[in-house]
Every structure is written in C-alpha cells, then in structure tokens.
Design an enzyme around this catalytic site. Structure first.
Site, PDB file in Angstrom:
ATOM      1  N   ARG A  23      -8.629  11.459  -7.810  1.00  0.00           N
ATOM      2  CA  ARG A  23      -8.670   9.960  -7.849  1.00  0.00           C
ATOM      3  C   ARG A  23      -9.655   9.211  -8.136  1.00  0.00           C
ATOM      4  O   ARG A  23      -8.975   8.288  -9.410  1.00  0.00           O
ATOM      5  CB  ARG A  23      -8.859  10.020  -6.577  1.00  0.00           C
ATOM      6  CG  ARG A  23      -8.299   8.474  -5.885  1.00  0.00           C
ATOM      7  CD  ARG A  23      -8.059   8.410  -4.203  1.00  0.00           C
ATOM      8  NE  ARG A  23      -9.220   8.280  -3.328  1.00  0.00           N
ATOM      9  CZ  ARG A  23      -9.312   7.946  -2.040  1.00  0.00           C
ATOM     10  NH1 ARG A  23      -8.168   7.670  -1.607  1.00  0.00           N
ATOM     11  NH2 ARG A  23     -10.848   7.824  -1.938  1.00  0.00           N
ATOM     12  N   MET A  48      14.475  -7.357  11.513  1.00  0.00           N
ATOM     13  CA  MET A  48      12.919  -8.462  10.800  1.00  0.00           C
ATOM     14  C   MET A  48      11.636  -9.244  11.714  1.00  0.00           C
ATOM     15  O   MET A  48      10.595  -8.927  12.389  1.00  0.00           O
ATOM     16  CB  MET A  48      13.401  -9.440  10.296  1.00  0.00           C
ATOM     17  CG  MET A  48      12.236  -9.973   9.104  1.00  0.00           C
ATOM     18  SD  MET A  48      12.822 -11.742   8.579  1.00  0.00           S
ATOM     19  CE  MET A  48      13.465 -10.978   7.742  1.00  0.00           C
ATOM     20  N   TYR A  59      21.457  -4.015  14.019  1.00  0.00           N
ATOM     21  CA  TYR A  59      22.333  -3.549  12.892  1.00  0.00           C
ATOM     22  C   TYR A  59      23.189  -2.284  12.728  1.00  0.00           C
ATOM     23  O   TYR A  59      22.699  -0.821  12.700  1.00  0.00           O
ATOM     24  CB  TYR A  59      21.764  -3.412  11.862  1.00  0.00           C
ATOM     25  CG  TYR A  59      21.336  -4.950  11.138  1.00  0.00           C
ATOM     26  CD1 TYR A  59      21.355  -6.402  10.694  1.00  0.00           C
ATOM     27  CD2 TYR A  59      19.518  -5.660  11.467  1.00  0.00           C
ATOM     28  CE1 TYR A  59      21.668  -7.725  11.327  1.00  0.00           C
ATOM     29  CE2 TYR A  59      18.943  -6.576  11.411  1.00  0.00           C
ATOM     30  CZ  TYR A  59      19.607  -8.113  11.362  1.00  0.00           C
ATOM     31  OH  TYR A  59      19.578  -9.664  10.266  1.00  0.00           O
ATOM     32  N   LYS A  67     -13.015  -0.682   5.131  1.00  0.00           N
ATOM     33  CA  LYS A  67     -11.965  -1.488   4.078  1.00  0.00           C
ATOM     34  C   LYS A  67     -11.220  -2.187   4.717  1.00  0.00           C
ATOM     35  O   LYS A  67     -11.204  -1.869   5.695  1.00  0.00           O
ATOM     36  CB  LYS A  67     -11.979  -0.263   2.600  1.00  0.00           C
ATOM     37  CG  LYS A  67     -11.207   1.043   3.471  1.00  0.00           C
ATOM     38  CD  LYS A  67     -11.382   2.233   2.317  1.00  0.00           C
ATOM     39  CE  LYS A  67     -10.734   3.430   3.356  1.00  0.00           C
ATOM     40  NZ  LYS A  67     -10.852   4.558   1.917  1.00  0.00           N
TER      41      LYS A  67
HETATM   42  C1  LIG Z   1     -11.272   5.366   3.072  1.00  0.00           C
HETATM   43  C2  LIG Z   1     -12.599   6.308   3.313  1.00  0.00           C
HETATM   44  C3  LIG Z   1     -13.021   6.870   4.292  1.00  0.00           C
HETATM   45  C4  LIG Z   1     -12.884   6.804   5.380  1.00  0.00           C
HETATM   46  O1  LIG Z   1     -11.907   8.167   6.202  1.00  0.00           O
HETATM   47  P1  LIG Z   1     -11.789   7.762   7.189  1.00  0.00           P
HETATM   48  O2  LIG Z   1     -10.368   9.263   7.163  1.00  0.00           O
HETATM   49  O3  LIG Z   1     -10.778   6.937   7.600  1.00  0.00           O
HETATM   50  O4  LIG Z   1     -12.903   8.411   8.766  1.00  0.00           O
HETATM   51  C5  LIG Z   1     -14.487   7.481   3.296  1.00  0.00           C
HETATM   52  N1  LIG Z   1     -14.694   7.813   2.309  1.00  0.00           N
HETATM   53  C6  LIG Z   1     -14.027   7.168   1.113  1.00  0.00           C
HETATM   54  C7  LIG Z   1     -14.552   7.102  -0.007  1.00  0.00           C
HETATM   55  C8  LIG Z   1     -12.981   6.329   1.365  1.00  0.00           C
HETATM   56  O5  LIG Z   1     -12.090   6.376   0.605  1.00  0.00           O
END
Ligand SMILES: *Cc1c(COP(=O)(O)O)cnc(C)c1O
Length: 373
Positions: free
Chosen positions: A133, A314, A255, A37
């Site tokens: 969630r 930046m 800054y 992802k």
């Molecule tokens: C992001 C995610 C993972 C992978 O998690 P990591 O901690 O990066 O290994 C696995 N399952 C779900 C549902 C996720 O959202």
C-alpha cells in the site's frame, strides 16, 4: 435543535478513555498512541483528542495534514504523525503545526528536507512488510539504514509498518510481517519502532515494539474476529420514531415492495436513513446483499430486538415493533440502531462492511450528546 433532531448520537468519552487505558496497560512497557484519523473515526477530533490527552496519550496519528493542524490546537505538547506522508508544497503547514510526516520513499524524504531547508526536520519512515500500500520495501529500508549509520542520510524518529491480517490471529502472515519488520528494526537500532494497530496489540507482546497505534478498539469497535469484543461501547445511535401505524397482513413495506407482511404488523417509522450514514445495505429485504448475509439489521426498543423491515430510504427507516408491549413505544420515542444492545459490528455485518466504515460515515445531522466524567 435537540428536540427537532431525527436522531441522537451519544459519544461516551468515559468509555473511550477506559478503552485507551486498557490498551495502554496491555501495550506496556511499549507506549500507546491514539489513531485519530478521519476526524477521530467520525466522533470529532475536538472530543477525542482532549479525552485521550487527559488519559496520558502524547502520540497521535492522523491521515492528512489538515487533520494534524486541528489536532495540534487540541494537543499542544503531543507528537502528531501524518500517515499519508507529505505532499510537495505543504512544508510550511507541517512546520507551523509541528507535524511529523510518515514518509515511505527516499525521494519523499529528500523532498521533505529540501522544502524545509533543514536536514534535521523530523520524519517517520513507513516500511511496507506486506500490505503493498505505502512504504519502502524492507530491502530498501535496510539499505537506507546502512547509509544512515555512516551519516549519509537523515535518521527517522520512528520506523513503522502496518499488518494486513491482525484481525485473524491464526493467519501466518502476522508472524511473517513481524519477522520481516524485525530485520528492519535491527538495522535501525536506536530508532523507535511501531507495528501494532488495535488487532496487533491483541496478538501479544512480540508485536508491541516501542509504540502501539490503536484506532478502532479505542472507539469500542471489534479489533479481532471471532472473539468476544472486550472493549466498552463508545457510540450509541438512536433514531426517533416519527410515526407508528398498524398495517394488515399482505401489505408491502417501503420502496420496491420487497417486504410483504406475513402478519398484521405494528410499524415504527424512524427519522434516520442512508443520508445519515445508516447504510441502505442493512435493509431487511430488497438489496443484493440479503442473499449472501441472511439477516438485515435490527433495532432495540422497549427491551427487545425489533427487525428492520423493507428497504432503508434516504431519511426514514421502518422497524417491526409488533412484539413490543402495547403502549411501550410512542411517537417521539427513540429506537437504538447501535450501541450497548446492538453492537455496531453486527450492523456492519448486515451491511457487508466493517464498523470502521459505519463510524467514519456518521452524518452531521445527528444531535450529538457528549458524555464526559
Ligand atoms: C488506521 C491505522 C491504524 C489504526 O488501525 P485500527 O485497526 O483502527 O486499530 C494504525 N496504523 C495505521 C498505519 C493505520 O492506517
């Protein structure tokens, strides 16, 4: 472009493949997926998916359907799961790319099959065992399974849940979530199941079920707190020195003039800033977080650590290179911001965040070098 870039980001696909292989060996006899992802945790789906595929990975998880469409181009024969589920009106996108939505409600499952006009269109079921969630409660899932066994509702191709505290192996919540999921697995006998993210793989075989879902550990990040990270670093960020100057004690840097030099100092100014995803919160001084987390970030140059001084701006950041051997660094040379010498998780700690956020925030301005075999 390469010579003009302010920084280079090296992505070592050999290390990435070795990391996945190690996780797959640890997961066996369970199969191992690749979580890709957010554009492969910032490293580019076009880099990550073919590398994992070449290593034997045939199950991929993305967050959004658009990511799934791109992953499909790169892995024609793989299963591609869309974790955020399915938004009404997008069924044809899923159908055309052969994507499997991960759905967490009965209404979602009904809408999916209704829009597809096909009760056999595959889906995975998300069960929420403690994150609060996304997903059905275990009780709802078991009720669904009971109906499924009498043929009332369609069968998912996978049931999955996600653990909240895998990075803390001592947390009793890990065992509670596993037990809760075990009751769900039993109800869905004959359906594949999946529980472990990267951290879950390290919790041991009880957590592996049929399919593991590592993300961060593939990319070299730390999955479990408090242990040495066994993964190979995949990503190295190096910023180019665009100016070297000698500044006398008592002068202030960047800054807000929050860092006043305690000695005559040689400063290397590098062409990376918060616009590149190098967070302002790693500043050596002048940010609220410095009260809570003592150390700002360091770079690595000429064989030693060099402290970041003053605030990150930046497009530029300053390092104290006084202690480097005279003449060892020139304008145009690179300072490592993270990589083999400075773990990305250490920089993340200085920023009050986690390696995941640094990776997924890497900018497009870097010159990207891809290391293949
Ligand atoms: C992001 C995610 C993972 C992978 O998690 P990591 O901690 O990066 O290994 C696995 N399952 C779900 C549902 C996720 O959202």
């Amino acid at each position: 472009m390469e010579m003009a870039a302010g920084a280079r980001l090296t992505i070592d696909l050999r290390a990435l493949r070795a990391n996945w292989r190690m996780l797959a060996e640890k997961s066996a006899p369970a199969r191992t997926a690749g979580v890709v992802k957010a554009n492969g945790y910032g490293l580019g789906l076009e880099n990550v998916v073919p590398a994992l595929h070449a290593e034997g990975c045939r199950d991929f998880f993305v967050a959004l359907a658009s990511e799934g469409v791109e992953a499909r181009r790169l892995a024609p024969d793989a299963r591609i799961f869309v974790l955020n589920g399915y938004f009404a009106g997008s069924a044809s996108l899923y159908a055309d790319a052969g994507l499997i939505p991960v759905i967490g409600s009965r209404t979602g499952i009904e809408a999916w099959h209704h829009e597809r006009g096909d009760e056999t269109a595959p889906f995975a079921l998300h069960v929420d065992t403690g994150m609060n969630r996304i997903g059905m409660t275990p009780r709802e899932a078991i009720a669904y399974a009971n109906e499924m066994r009498s043929g009332g509702v369609p069968r998912p191709c996978l049931v999955l849940t996600h653990i909240a505290c895998g990075d803390s192996p001592e947390s009793p919540r890990n065992g509670q979530q596993r037990e809760s999921f075990q009751t769900v697995r039993t109800a869905f006998e004959g359906v594949e199941s999946s529980l472990a993210n990267s951290a879950g793989i390290f919790l041991g075989p009880d957590f592996h079920c049929d399919l593991t879902r590592p993300g961060i550990a593939i990319y070299g990040g730390q999955a479990v707190n408090g242990l040495a990270n066994p993964m190979r670093p995949v990503v190295t960020l190096e910023a180019r020195i665009c100016a070297i100057r000698h500044v006398t004690a008592g002068a202030a840097v960047s800054y807000g003039a929050t860092h006043v030099l305690g000695r005559d100092t040689k400063i290397a100014t590098c062409a990376v800033g918060y616009a590149d995803g190098y967070p302002r919160s790693v500043s050596g001084s002048g940010v609220a977080l410095r009260d809570a987390v003592a150390q700002g970030a360091c770079g690595f140059a000429a064989g030693r650590r060099v402290p970041l001084i003053g605030r990150v701006t930046m497009d530029l950041v300053m390092f104290d290179i006084t202690d480097c051997e005279a003449g060892a660094l020139q304008e145009g040379d690179f300072i490592e911001l993270f990589g083999p010498n400075i773990p990305i998780d250490e920089v993340a700690r200085s920023a009050g965040t986690i390696g995941y956020e640094l990776l997924t925030g890497l900018s497009r301005r870097y010159h990207r070098l891809i290391v293949k075999d």
